[in-house]
Scaffold this motif. Structure first.
Motif, short mmCIF file in Angstrom:
data_model
loop_
_atom_site.label_atom_id
_atom_site.label_comp_id
_atom_site.label_asym_id
_atom_site.label_seq_id
_atom_site.Cartn_x
_atom_site.Cartn_y
_atom_site.Cartn_z
N LEU A 12 0.83 -1.20 0.00
CA LEU A 12 0.00 0.00 0.00
C LEU A 12 0.86 1.25 0.00
O LEU A 12 0.60 2.21 -0.75
N LEU A 27 -7.55 0.80 -4.74
CA LEU A 27 -6.57 0.26 -3.80
C LEU A 27 -7.02 -1.10 -3.28
O LEU A 27 -6.22 -2.04 -3.16
N LEU A 31 -4.95 -4.58 -3.79
CA LEU A 31 -4.47 -5.32 -2.63
C LEU A 31 -5.25 -6.60 -2.37
O LEU A 31 -4.84 -7.44 -1.56
N VAL A 38 -8.67 -1.36 3.69
CA VAL A 38 -7.83 -0.27 3.19
C VAL A 38 -7.86 0.89 4.17
O VAL A 38 -6.81 1.49 4.48
#
Length: 321
Positions: A12, A27, A31, A38
């Motif tokens: 991240l 994101l 991930l 997140v």
């Protein structure tokens, strides 16, 4: 999906260090986690000192902004190689502006580079040739990084040294500081073989070896390593003092002369004087003064004035051929 939390945080962080705003959904997709995860990971990064800014709304997202202090960077392979190559290229010559901090950064980076990346850096540097070679003698970046690591780690250093007369010796020293004069690098260290402080030109050093033996730094005879180096150069038999007056402002001359030449002092609105001490070739100083790009007068010494006149004559004759 990245289930290892530390690994996911690093991934991240690597994404956020790209200069753009990342939507939370993108994101999460990158991930392989939920948006809620997140948000929790972003909070963890903030707790670690990373200033992550969030914007609300349908187009909102996360981005890393400048903070009060610089937190650790996460670099991918290509970024690490690019930075290492740039630092090695600059460190190989004592270029003005590339000082001890740059060498320390190179030492830290190369210490953690994987073997495959160190090989890529060495291969790339060996395959390229710089257009200019700097003002001073070439130095192997490895020599500087070994020295920088012993300075930072307060670790005794062994090395071979070639004196000005060509004689060679082995030295064991307690390194204190690396100092750049703009043309050359010098090591200020306590020489255990001579039981006294010494300055060593780094381009005359070979086979530096960190012994692993720690030491408590001694107190310098002068306030700083730079001042000690200046006094050391001033005390040499071949050193000479000079004074040069330029027909330009302080700002103009300061932007054109490297730090090793001297700091200009105003003597009027459009004139300034530079004073200094040098142990290097007088011919080189004459060339460097001419490169400033304005009229100047050598006040002293007479030998430098003669050198400048001879240089001017050769250049004039060359222009008539």
């Amino acid at each position: 999906m990245t289930t290892d939390t530390p690994a996911r945080l690093l991934q991240l962080l690597s994404l956020l260090q790209t200069p753009r705003e990342w939507p939370g959904g993108e994101l999460a997709e990158r991930l392989g986690v939920s948006r809620r995860t997140v948000r929790r990971d972003v909070d963890r990064l903030r707790e670690l000192g990373y200033p992550v800014q969030a914007t609300m709304g349908a187009d909102g997202g996360y981005r890393l902004v400048a903070g009060k202090a610089m937190p650790p960077l996460v670099l991918d392979d290509e970024e690490a190689v690019a930075i290492a190559v740039g630092l090695r290229a600059g460190a190989g010559h004592a270029v003005a502006g590339v000082d001890e901090a740059s060498v320390r950064a190179l030492a830290k980076l190369e210490q953690v580079l994987p073997a495959r990346l160190r090989h890529r850096v060495s291969t790339l540097q060996a395959a390229t040739t710089p257009l200019t070679s700097g003002d001073g003698a070439s130095i192997a970046p490895e020599t500087l990084t070994v020295m920088a690591s012993t300075v930072a780690g307060r670790e005794r250093l062994r090395f071979a040294y070639r004196a000005k007369d060509g004689s060679e010796s082995r030295r064991l020293a307690e390194p204190y500081r690396l100092v750049s004069t703009g043309r050359r690098w010098y090591l200020v260290a306590y020489d255990l073989n001579r039981d006294d402080w010494r300055t060593f030109r780094v381009d005359r050093v070979s086979d530096p070896f960190a012994t692993g033996a720690r030491f408590t730094p001694r107190e310098l005879p002068t306030g700083s390593a730079a001042e000690y180096l200046r006094q050391s150069i001033h005390g040499r038999q071949d050193a000479y003092e000079y004074e040069v007056e330029f027909a330009e402002s302080v700002d103009f001359v300061a932007s054109r002369v490297p730090a090793w030449v001297g700091r200009p002092e105003a003597v009027g609105s459009a004139r300034c004087v530079v004073r200094g001490t040098s142990g290097g070739p007088m011919e080189w100083l004459a060339v460097r003064l001419a490169m400033v790009g304005c009229d100047f007068v050598v006040r002293r010494p007479e030998e430098l004035l003669t050198c400048v006149r001879e240089l001017g004559g050769r250049l004039s004759r060359a222009g008539c051929l």
